[in-house]
Motif scaffolding. Structure first.
Motif, PDB file in Angstrom:
ATOM      1  N   GLN A  13      -8.948   7.955 -13.941  1.00  0.00           N
ATOM      2  CA  GLN A  13      -9.108   6.907 -13.033  1.00  0.00           C
ATOM      3  C   GLN A  13      -8.134   6.759 -11.817  1.00  0.00           C
ATOM      4  O   GLN A  13      -8.638   6.398 -10.788  1.00  0.00           O
ATOM      5  N   GLY A  14      -7.095   7.095 -12.061  1.00  0.00           N
ATOM      6  CA  GLY A  14      -6.067   7.196 -11.085  1.00  0.00           C
ATOM      7  C   GLY A  14      -6.343   8.313 -10.284  1.00  0.00           C
ATOM      8  O   GLY A  14      -6.098   8.148  -8.831  1.00  0.00           O
ATOM      9  N   ASP A  31       0.858  -1.375  -0.139  1.00  0.00           N
ATOM     10  CA  ASP A  31       0.068   0.274  -0.007  1.00  0.00           C
ATOM     11  C   ASP A  31       0.805   1.375  -0.079  1.00  0.00           C
ATOM     12  O   ASP A  31       0.777   2.263   0.665  1.00  0.00           O
ATOM     13  N   GLU A  84      -2.025   5.497  -6.061  1.00  0.00           N
ATOM     14  CA  GLU A  84      -2.858   5.077  -7.431  1.00  0.00           C
ATOM     15  C   GLU A  84      -1.476   4.412  -8.426  1.00  0.00           C
ATOM     16  O   GLU A  84      -0.618   4.644  -8.044  1.00  0.00           O
ATOM     17  N   HIS A  85      -2.306   3.477  -9.073  1.00  0.00           N
ATOM     18  CA  HIS A  85      -1.041   2.722 -10.169  1.00  0.00           C
ATOM     19  C   HIS A  85      -1.830   2.242 -11.317  1.00  0.00           C
ATOM     20  O   HIS A  85      -3.114   2.088 -11.273  1.00  0.00           O
ATOM     21  N   ALA A  86      -1.104   2.146 -12.442  1.00  0.00           N
ATOM     22  CA  ALA A  86      -1.797   1.893 -13.666  1.00  0.00           C
ATOM     23  C   ALA A  86      -0.813   1.187 -14.563  1.00  0.00           C
ATOM     24  O   ALA A  86       0.409   1.460 -14.435  1.00  0.00           O
ATOM     25  N   GLY A  94       2.918   4.678 -11.215  1.00  0.00           N
ATOM     26  CA  GLY A  94       2.132   4.927  -9.949  1.00  0.00           C
ATOM     27  C   GLY A  94       2.646   6.240  -9.198  1.00  0.00           C
ATOM     28  O   GLY A  94       3.845   6.644  -9.352  1.00  0.00           O
ATOM     29  N   GLU A 143     -10.142   7.814  -2.833  1.00  0.00           N
ATOM     30  CA  GLU A 143     -10.387   6.986  -1.889  1.00  0.00           C
ATOM     31  C   GLU A 143      -9.405   6.795  -0.832  1.00  0.00           C
ATOM     32  O   GLU A 143      -9.623   6.775   0.439  1.00  0.00           O
ATOM     33  N   LYS A 144      -8.010   7.152  -1.163  1.00  0.00           N
ATOM     34  CA  LYS A 144      -6.901   6.810  -0.097  1.00  0.00           C
ATOM     35  C   LYS A 144      -6.550   8.307   0.555  1.00  0.00           C
ATOM     36  O   LYS A 144      -6.002   8.069   1.652  1.00  0.00           O
ATOM     37  N   GLN A 186      -8.808   6.741  -7.641  1.00  0.00           N
ATOM     38  CA  GLN A 186      -8.179   5.876  -6.542  1.00  0.00           C
ATOM     39  C   GLN A 186      -7.323   6.805  -5.545  1.00  0.00           C
ATOM     40  O   GLN A 186      -7.517   6.448  -4.399  1.00  0.00           O
TER      41      GLN A 186
END
Lengths: 190, 190
Positions: free
Chosen positions: A104-105, A67, A71-73, A81, A111-112, A108
């Protein structure tokens, strides 16, 4: 000392995120730019910790596992990331940091890091976005159509963001983002 | 056309609300300044609908009765208040409007108009506020002490506001408020 604020700049592909972010960095020298981690090889002149944090695939997968990424992709076979550690240390030192990432990233990251400020860069119109995507001149019609439909889907995600900034002129868009940064520092809840 | 935004500028007595508001009006010509209603008599040169809406006591009491005021207060025997109609018509026409009022009045406005943006003007320090209150040179020590204790109580109400702006230099305070106005227009939820 008060903590810095995380600003996330996102928006559909082709909207000019990179150009606006580079212009902002030129104007706001105190704003720290987040450095991404990647598994792709360094290009000539790229420095570790400056352009990217260069990682092996194993190191990157460990970071996901632990963690350590906000974010990552995966993109054409390589991972990209945002290292959590770099962001958190910058904020702790009282400095603001800006992340320029895909839609999208950004979700993410939200959320965190719900305390971040999420800015969505918008094209003046869909026609204008199509012109910009076509203007690159590197893609065929099917690719352009596909990218436009992705962009429309991405724009519908704007509701999850705090601010929407129209990128009509780079300078105007920068001024709006600068205003958002000043205003966020005045918020009573901070 | 999108509606305008109501900005409420408040803060403790002596903090410089009036000075900042006048400076803002000079800079932002498109910002409408709310005109108060009052039962006091017009002074030389004051125009009805420009400086104040001049009302008889009966008219004013009717306005209170009919919920035509966003806030009101009595001060040395006269009533002062903010007509709801003028604010709503301005916002409907797509223009922003700014109200410069006392802390208690601002909280009344918040109840009737939760969509407004509430800005609290702060002194750089309590010592500085005391200097400003004393600097008027018109009050004795007991009055100054009383006003300082009221100011401290008022500052504790800042938590009900959206933004806190330090009035260190008028020009800096104005720039922060201008940034807040720009940023609020970029908010996705609007």
């Amino acid at each position: 000392m008060s903590k810095g604020i995380l600003f996330v700049l996102s928006g559909p592909s082709g909207v000019g995120k990179g150009t606006v972010c580079t212009a902002l960095r030129g104007k706001l020298s105190e704003l720290v730019y987040s450095v991404s981690a990647t598994t792709r090889s360094p290009r000539l002149g790229e420095e570790d910790g400056v352009n990217y944090f260069f990682k092996t695939r194993e190191q990157f997968l460990d970071m996901i596992q632990n963690d350590q990424l906000l974010e990552h992709a995966e993109y054409v076979g390589n991972y990209y990331g945002t290292p959590r550690d770099f962001v958190e240390k910058t904020l702790e030192s009282g400095k603001d940091i800006i992340l320029e990432i895909e839609v999208q990233g950004a979700l993410q990251v939200k959320e965190k890091f719900p305390g971040g400020v999420f800015i969505f860069l918008l094209p003046p119109s869909l026609d204008e976005l199509k012109d910009r995507i076509q203007g690159r001149g590197t893609e065929n019609q099917a690719t352009i159509d596909h990218r436009m439909s992705v962009a429309v889907d991405e724009i519908s995600l704007m509701e999850h963001y705090d601010y929407g900034v129209v990128n009509d002129e780079i300078d105007c868009a920068c001024k709006r983002i600068e205003s958002i940064i000043v205003a966020e520092h005045c918020k009573v809840k901070r």
